[in-house]
Each structure stands twice: as structure tokens, then as C-alpha cells.
Motif scaffolding. Structure first.
Motif, PDB file in Angstrom:
ATOM      1  N   HIS A   4       0.992  -1.271   0.088  1.00 32.52           N
ATOM      2  CA  HIS A   4      -0.267  -0.053  -0.118  1.00 32.52           C
ATOM      3  C   HIS A   4       1.448   1.233  -0.107  1.00 32.52           C
ATOM      4  O   HIS A   4       0.683   2.585  -1.154  1.00 32.52           O
ATOM      5  N   VAL A   5       1.747   0.814   0.495  1.00 30.32           N
ATOM      6  CA  VAL A   5       2.842   2.826   0.946  1.00 30.32           C
ATOM      7  C   VAL A   5       3.129   2.795  -0.839  1.00 30.32           C
ATOM      8  O   VAL A   5       3.149   4.058  -1.291  1.00 30.32           O
ATOM      9  N   HIS A   6       3.453   2.248  -1.775  1.00 29.84           N
ATOM     10  CA  HIS A   6       3.584   2.571  -3.221  1.00 29.84           C
ATOM     11  C   HIS A   6       2.571   3.292  -3.878  1.00 29.84           C
ATOM     12  O   HIS A   6       2.932   4.273  -4.103  1.00 29.84           O
ATOM     13  N   VAL A   7       1.637   2.630  -3.191  1.00 26.44           N
ATOM     14  CA  VAL A   7       0.350   3.428  -3.812  1.00 26.44           C
ATOM     15  C   VAL A   7       0.305   4.405  -3.528  1.00 26.44           C
ATOM     16  O   VAL A   7       0.580   6.058  -3.864  1.00 26.44           O
ATOM     17  N   ARG A   8       0.199   5.086  -1.929  1.00 26.01           N
ATOM     18  CA  ARG A   8       0.551   6.482  -1.371  1.00 26.01           C
ATOM     19  C   ARG A   8       1.544   6.939  -1.972  1.00 26.01           C
ATOM     20  O   ARG A   8       1.692   7.971  -2.165  1.00 26.01           O
ATOM     21  N   GLN A   9       2.922   6.558  -2.082  1.00 27.07           N
ATOM     22  CA  GLN A   9       3.979   7.582  -2.945  1.00 27.07           C
ATOM     23  C   GLN A   9       3.535   8.275  -3.829  1.00 27.07           C
ATOM     24  O   GLN A   9       3.577   9.650  -4.216  1.00 27.07           O
TER      25      GLN A   9
ATOM     26  N   LEU B 190       0.369   8.702  -5.224  1.00 25.59           N
ATOM     27  CA  LEU B 190      -0.640   9.759  -4.991  1.00 25.59           C
ATOM     28  C   LEU B 190      -0.428  10.821  -4.691  1.00 25.59           C
ATOM     29  O   LEU B 190      -0.640  11.886  -5.004  1.00 25.59           O
ATOM     30  N   GLU B 191       0.631  10.899  -3.999  1.00 28.21           N
ATOM     31  CA  GLU B 191       1.612  11.868  -3.392  1.00 28.21           C
ATOM     32  C   GLU B 191       2.599  12.857  -4.653  1.00 28.21           C
ATOM     33  O   GLU B 191       2.510  14.009  -4.883  1.00 28.21           O
TER      34      GLU B 191
ATOM     35  N   ARG C  63      -0.170  14.348  -6.451  1.00 28.74           N
ATOM     36  CA  ARG C  63      -0.570  15.598  -6.130  1.00 28.74           C
ATOM     37  C   ARG C  63       0.162  16.782  -6.479  1.00 28.74           C
ATOM     38  O   ARG C  63       0.098  17.934  -6.534  1.00 28.74           O
TER      39      ARG C  63
END
Length: 135
Positions: free
Chosen positions: A88-93, A95-96, A99
Motif C-alpha cells: 500500500h505504501v507504493h500507492v500512497r507514494q 498519490l503524492e 498531487r
């Protein structure tokens, strides 16, 4: 009827991912996967930027940088990972990255032990607009 943002371009990128994986397999260092992608983009005539550096700011002050693997066709962020499994951390990265760049779509491409995995990632507000317009 479903609508895919930048459908033709993303299909080309995904095709390249499978082509590179089939030729190189799992376990090759990520930098070599990058080089193979760049070669394929050039060969296909797809415009791209590689290892794009963007500033990370806090309260108006630069505190660091992000390094994005690829921006393809000026519209799609492409992030490559050579990992045994998706986190999941890859998805959050990613998304940043979206943005920060004010982009709407990313392809997160994983080269795993069991093959290529691709996640299409849209900024949440964009995804909501597309879902409601395709109903």
C-alpha cells in the motif's frame, strides 16, 4: 459504459511493461528496467521525461525532492517497482506524486516474482468525477 482516462497511451505503456518483463524477467535491478522502458518509449515514438525531480515543500519552504520514474506523453505518471509483492505504501507514494505534479493519472507497475502487476491510480476527486459522468 466505462471511461478510461488516456486509454490509448496507458495501453501502450502496459504493453511495454509486459514486453520488458518477458525479455528481462524478475530480479533485474530497477535501473535496468528504467533503461529498457526508455528504449521502448523512444522506439515507439512516445514522448517521455525520465527521473523527473520535483520539490517537496512544507510551509512554503523546500525540504526535499521527489524523483518520479517517468512522465509519459506529458499526462501519465509511470512508477516502476521491482518487488516480491505489492504494498500500500507504493500507492500512497504515487498519490503524492500526482498531487505534487497536479496530474490526474498514474500507472504503478510492479515487476513481481509472479509477473507484471499494474495499478491505475487516479486522484480521488478525479475518480469521483469520472464515475459520475459515466453513469
Amino acid at each position: 459504459m466505462s471511461v478510461l482516462l488516456h486509454e490509448d497511451l496507458t495501453r501502450q505503456v502496459i504493453g511495454i511493461a509486459f514486453k520488458v518483463y518477458n525479455a528481462m524477467g524478475y530480479g533485474v535491478r530497477e535501473q535496468y528496467i528504467h533503461r529498457a522502458f526508455a528504449q521502448e518509449f523512444r522506439g515507439a515514438g512516445i514522448p517521455f521525461e525520465h527521473e523527473v525531480v520535483i520539490p517537496l515543500t512544507y510551509n512554503g519552504e523546500r525540504i526535499g525532492t521527489y524523483r518520479i520514474d517517468f512522465i509519459v506523453g506529458t499526462t501519465v505518471v509511470v512508477e516502476l517497482k521491482v518487488v516480491p509483492f505489492v504494498k500500500h505504501v507504493h500507492v500512497r507514494q504515487v498519490l503524492e506524486y500526482l498531487r505534487s505534479l497536479e496530474k490526474t493519472l498514474a500507472l504503478l507497475i510492479f515487476f513481481t516474482q509472479t509477473g507484471v502487476k499494474v495499478k491505475r491510480i487516479l486522484l480521488p476527486k478525479i475518480a469521483a468525477c469520472i464515475s459520475s459522468s459515466s453513469v
